[in-house]
Scaffold this active site. Structure first.
Site, PDB file in Angstrom:
ATOM      1  N   ASP A   1       0.934  -1.535  -0.143  1.00 39.92           N
ATOM      2  CA  ASP A   1      -0.335   0.121   0.055  1.00 39.92           C
ATOM      3  C   ASP A   1       0.759   1.310  -0.028  1.00 39.92           C
ATOM      4  O   ASP A   1       1.541   0.981   1.246  1.00 39.92           O
ATOM      5  CB  ASP A   1      -1.281   0.142   0.769  1.00 39.92           C
ATOM      6  CG  ASP A   1      -1.959   1.428   1.227  1.00 39.92           C
ATOM      7  OD1 ASP A   1      -3.209   1.004   2.159  1.00 39.92           O
ATOM      8  OD2 ASP A   1      -1.899   1.969   0.285  1.00 39.92           O
TER       9      ASP A   1
HETATM   10  C1  GLC Z   1      -3.509   4.861   0.046  1.00 37.52           C
HETATM   11  C2  GLC Z   1      -4.141   3.771   0.098  1.00 37.52           C
HETATM   12  C3  GLC Z   1      -4.533   3.105  -0.667  1.00 37.52           C
HETATM   13  C4  GLC Z   1      -4.637   3.252  -1.915  1.00 37.52           C
HETATM   14  C5  GLC Z   1      -2.825   3.166  -2.030  1.00 37.52           C
HETATM   15  C6  GLC Z   1      -3.136   3.955  -3.912  1.00 37.52           C
HETATM   16  O1  GLC Z   1      -2.513   5.478   0.491  1.00 37.52           O
HETATM   17  O2  GLC Z   1      -4.283   3.198   1.904  1.00 37.52           O
HETATM   18  O3  GLC Z   1      -6.493   2.439  -0.001  1.00 37.52           O
HETATM   19  O4  GLC Z   1      -5.408   1.900  -3.103  1.00 37.52           O
HETATM   20  O5  GLC Z   1      -2.920   4.378  -1.508  1.00 37.52           O
HETATM   21  O6  GLC Z   1      -3.663   5.108  -4.004  1.00 37.52           O
END
Ligand code: GLC
Length: 741
Positions: free
Chosen positions: A281
């Site tokens: 993430d």
């Molecule tokens: C963010 C979120 C995740 C998302 C990712 C890409 O921090 O936690 O849910 O898919 O980054 O944007």
């Protein structure tokens, strides 16, 4: 004859799929042999397009040259055919021409924005939820994007956590059914179709149990709780064929999920035999330094790749360290090859090697983004997601011939406010396609109805100077509709709130308007359960409208004027105060349960009832439903047998309507204590006025099993209470049965 044909058909499908998989495996191996170590590690890298940094990342200045040199596997936050094509053309200049994967957070719609996922969960309509994901996939794949970072399947019992808006609420059974439906919607018939996108199940795992409801905070729970409550929606999504998983920012029982071998290798890739790949993430790999789990970026890279995080979204840890870690034998080439295989397999499965531009069709993009069937689907599920909390004086539905309506509040005219935190702002698409609440009402009312407007106040702040105009407008009207709530950036990622009251002076405005004596309909727009005790106790008509997306105005008008009879049911418990949190319906009984007012030396608060403001599964209708004739095929079963439960549901009111009938079970005694009730089935039933239908549920071992303290999934002989209700507290029929081993 038919049976033989079916068997041959199934056999043909199986062998075809099996041979396709073998063919892809062969191609992956062939390619892998040609790749340098640097090119392999390039596939494990993902960079963001134009989004600003949101964590400890360093935007790499040489993105384009890395793509041309085959040192990047994927990008996120690149939208439209035109832009993705530019980057794909760079990738085709590389030595091996390995295509890029493009991912984006299409959480509840691409151009057509659907209700936030928590609102869709309130529809309890699995077909509508699958259709919502299907439409999102059609629009996303037509825009050059292969992969959505959804569904978010995190169970949460804490409305202080702003990300409850992205999930399906507090219940494991409902959350699992919705997770399955969403993956099916996103991935369609098969990956590689140009109307399908890869799903990405997130955030693995237990991110929704952050201490204090504070985003990114620690999670600490028994592994029994993890398996019983938080993991099942991930398994349901995997069973639906989810192509990818995303790990989570939180540490779980002291180990960050990103570096957690138990989660990613033992459970996901081991016990569950997951063949896809795991993406970090955002900068979660690099964040293991802040966690105090990695001393530096190199150790973070070592820990993450070893634990099963295949792709590094944005921390650059893999880009900067893996080549050296392999060269000094700290990371085996087998571990790298396994991660690369998983990613290449998906690129072959999507057909990107055959045609890297198969998703880059401007005509298909234009058709998808102007398809009126999509707005119809959005309007339909938005109406189904609205929850009628109170209608004590039957003010609703309103007559379309009402002479004068005052539509007041900060949510009435803005468009973007209906969109929610994760909606996608497409630069070249103006927001006029979003139907404001004002526009929805304008289109709905008769030509003789006079609509008056006043903002009244802002969502936040203490300014009450608009109250006077609002009161004056209210006094001229036959009925007042007041639309209030949270601003779209008050729920979502990094939007935890320590108090979840109606923001600003909105509840003061309600009190002032109540003094006019006019009939008032309150609309509450929010990304989470809010606390609004005074309003809940003093106002007779309250409608929870969440954030409903592009068709918000039309859906709200459909409900207010009875063109759709509200059928939504709460997917999360609404607390009376933050002090009750975590509060959820399927709690244990304790040794001293407080029953009603008996609180002396009981598990209760001395200053508040234990009960919530509104319970899980609650939602009213303009009509009424009668439950009767409960029958069980038997009241004693062995674990290999099943009970058929049937009952009659009658629409006993004056409107056609839909009711979500809910089946709850209670395992009276267990080797670990069991919840006082658990949702084990539900059905959304549409009934004409006066119509009766017989509803049937089947109870088998799968509905009676749970994890014991050794993490064995078991069922035990004993007594069960059976409850059928219109909500977790509005139980209409009860019975019991016994499981004998
Ligand atoms: C963010 C979120 C995740 C998302 C990712 C890409 O921090 O936690 O849910 O898919 O980054 O944007």
């Amino acid at each position: 004859m038919k049976k033989i044909a079916l068997i041959f058909g199934l056999l043909f499908c199986f062998t075809t799929t099996f041979s396709q998989q073998n063919e892809i495996d062969r191609k992956v191996e062939e390619l892998l042999q040609k790749m340098t170590l640097e090119e392999k590690i390039g596939q494990l890298n993902q960079y963001s397009g134009d989004s600003e940094a949101t964590g400890p990342i360093t935007i790499n200045p040489n993105k384009q040259s890395e793509i041309k040199n085959g040192l990047l596997g994927s990008m996120l936050n690149v939208k439209t055919v035109e832009h993705t094509q530019q980057f794909q053309e760079l990738a085709m200049q590389s030595r091996l021409k390995i295509p890029l994967l493009f991912g984006l957070d299409v959480v509840h719609g691409y151009k057509t924005t659907f209700p936030i996922p928590l609102a869709e969960a309130a529809s309890w309509d699995l077909e509508a939820i699958e259709l919502s994901a299907r439409v999102a996939a059609v629009e996303t794949s037509a825009s050059g994007i292969h992969w959505t970072f959804a569904p978010m399947v995190d169970i949460s019992r804490d409305p202080r956590w702003g990300r409850v808006m992205e999930g399906a609420g507090e219940d494991t059974y409902l959350g699992s059914k919705i997770a399955y439906a969403r993956v099916k919607g996103f991935q369609g018939n098969q990956l590689g179709d140009t109307d399908a996108v890869m799903a990405c199940v997130k955030h693995f795992a237990a991110y929704g149990a952050a201490v204090g409801g504070r985003d990114y905070n620690s999670v600490d729970m028994s592994y029994r709780m993890l398996w019983e409550t938080f993991l099942p929606p991930f398994k349901a999504a995997l069973d639906a064929g989810a192509a990818t998983f995303m790990n989570s920012f939180n540490d779980l029982n002291g180990i960050p999920a990103t570096g957690n071998t138990y989660l990613q290798r033992d459970i996901l890739k081991g016990k569950w035999n997951f063949k896809g790949f795991v993406v970090s993430d955002w900068g979660s790999i690099g964040e293991m330094i802040a966690h105090g789990y990695s001393k530096d970026s190199k150790e973070a890279a070592l820990q993450a790749i070893t634990a099963g995080s295949d792709m590094d979204m944005e921390s650059n840890a893999y880009r900067n360290n893996l080549v050296e870690l392999v060269k000094v034998n700290k990371v085996s080439l087998d571990v790298i090859d396994d991660a690369v295989r998983r990613i290449l397999y998906k690129k072959f499965e999507l057909g990107l090697f055959d045609d890297p531009f198969k998703f880059s069709n401007p005509e298909r993009q234009k058709a998808a983004l102007t398809n009126l069937e999509h707005t119809k689907a959005a309007r339909a599920i938005a109406s189904k997601s609205i929850v009628l909390l109170k209608n004590e004086k039957n003010i609703l539905p309103l007559s379309k011939e009402t002479k004068t309506i005052a539509f007041i509040g900060p949510m009435v005219k803005p468009k973007r406010i209906n969109h929610g935190f994760w909606s996608i702002d497409l630069k070249d698409v103006d927001s006029t396609y979003i139907v404001s609440q004002w526009e929805g009402l304008e289109r709905k009312v008769g030509k003789n109805t006079k609509l008056l407007y006043a903002k009244g106040c802002s969502v936040e702040g203490t300014d009450k100077s608009g109250f006077k105009e609002a009161i004056a407008v209210a006094k001229k009207a036959d009925v007042v509709i007041l639309s209030i709530g949270e601003a779209f950036n008050m729920s979502g990622e990094a939007k935890s709130r320590s108090t979840i009251q109606l923001p600003g002076v909105q509840e003061d405005l309600i009190k002032e308007l109540q003094k006019t004596g006019k009939p008032i309909v309150i609309l509450i727009n929010a990304g989470r359960p809010l606390v609004f005790n005074w309003t809940a106790e003093n106002m007779p008509t309250i409608v929870y409208t969440w954030w409903l997306g592009s068709e918000a105005g039309n859906a709200i008008a459909d409900i207010l004027f009875g063109d759709y009879n509200p059928s939504g049911k709460l997917p999360m418990t609404f607390p009376r105060t933050e002090g009750q949190i975590p509060i959820y319906y399927n709690h244990f009984n304790t040794g001293r349960p407080a029953i009603g007012e008996d609180k002396i030396y009981k598990s209760a608060y001395i200053d508040l009832p234990n009960s919530p403001q509104f319970p899980f599964g609650f939602g009213l209708s303009y009509t009424t439903f009668q439950y009767s004739d409960l029958k069980l095929s038997t009241q004693k079963i062995k674990s290999s047998e099943a009970i058929e439960v049937s009952f009659k549901l009658t629409n006993s009111g004056k409107f056609e309507g839909e009711e979500v009938v809910q089946l709850y079970l209670r395992d009276k005694v267990g080797c670990v204590v069991r919840p006082i009730k658990e949702l084990k089935d539900f059905e959304k039933v549409k009934l004409a006025i006066g119509e009766t239908k017989t509803i049937t549920f089947i109870i088998d071992k799968s509905k009676l099993s749970f994890y014991n303290d050794k993490l064995e999934y078991i069922s035990e002989a004993g007594e069960f209470d059976l409850m059928i209700g219109s909500s977790s507290e509005d139980i209409r029929l009860i019975s019991n049965f016994e499981l004998v081993q």
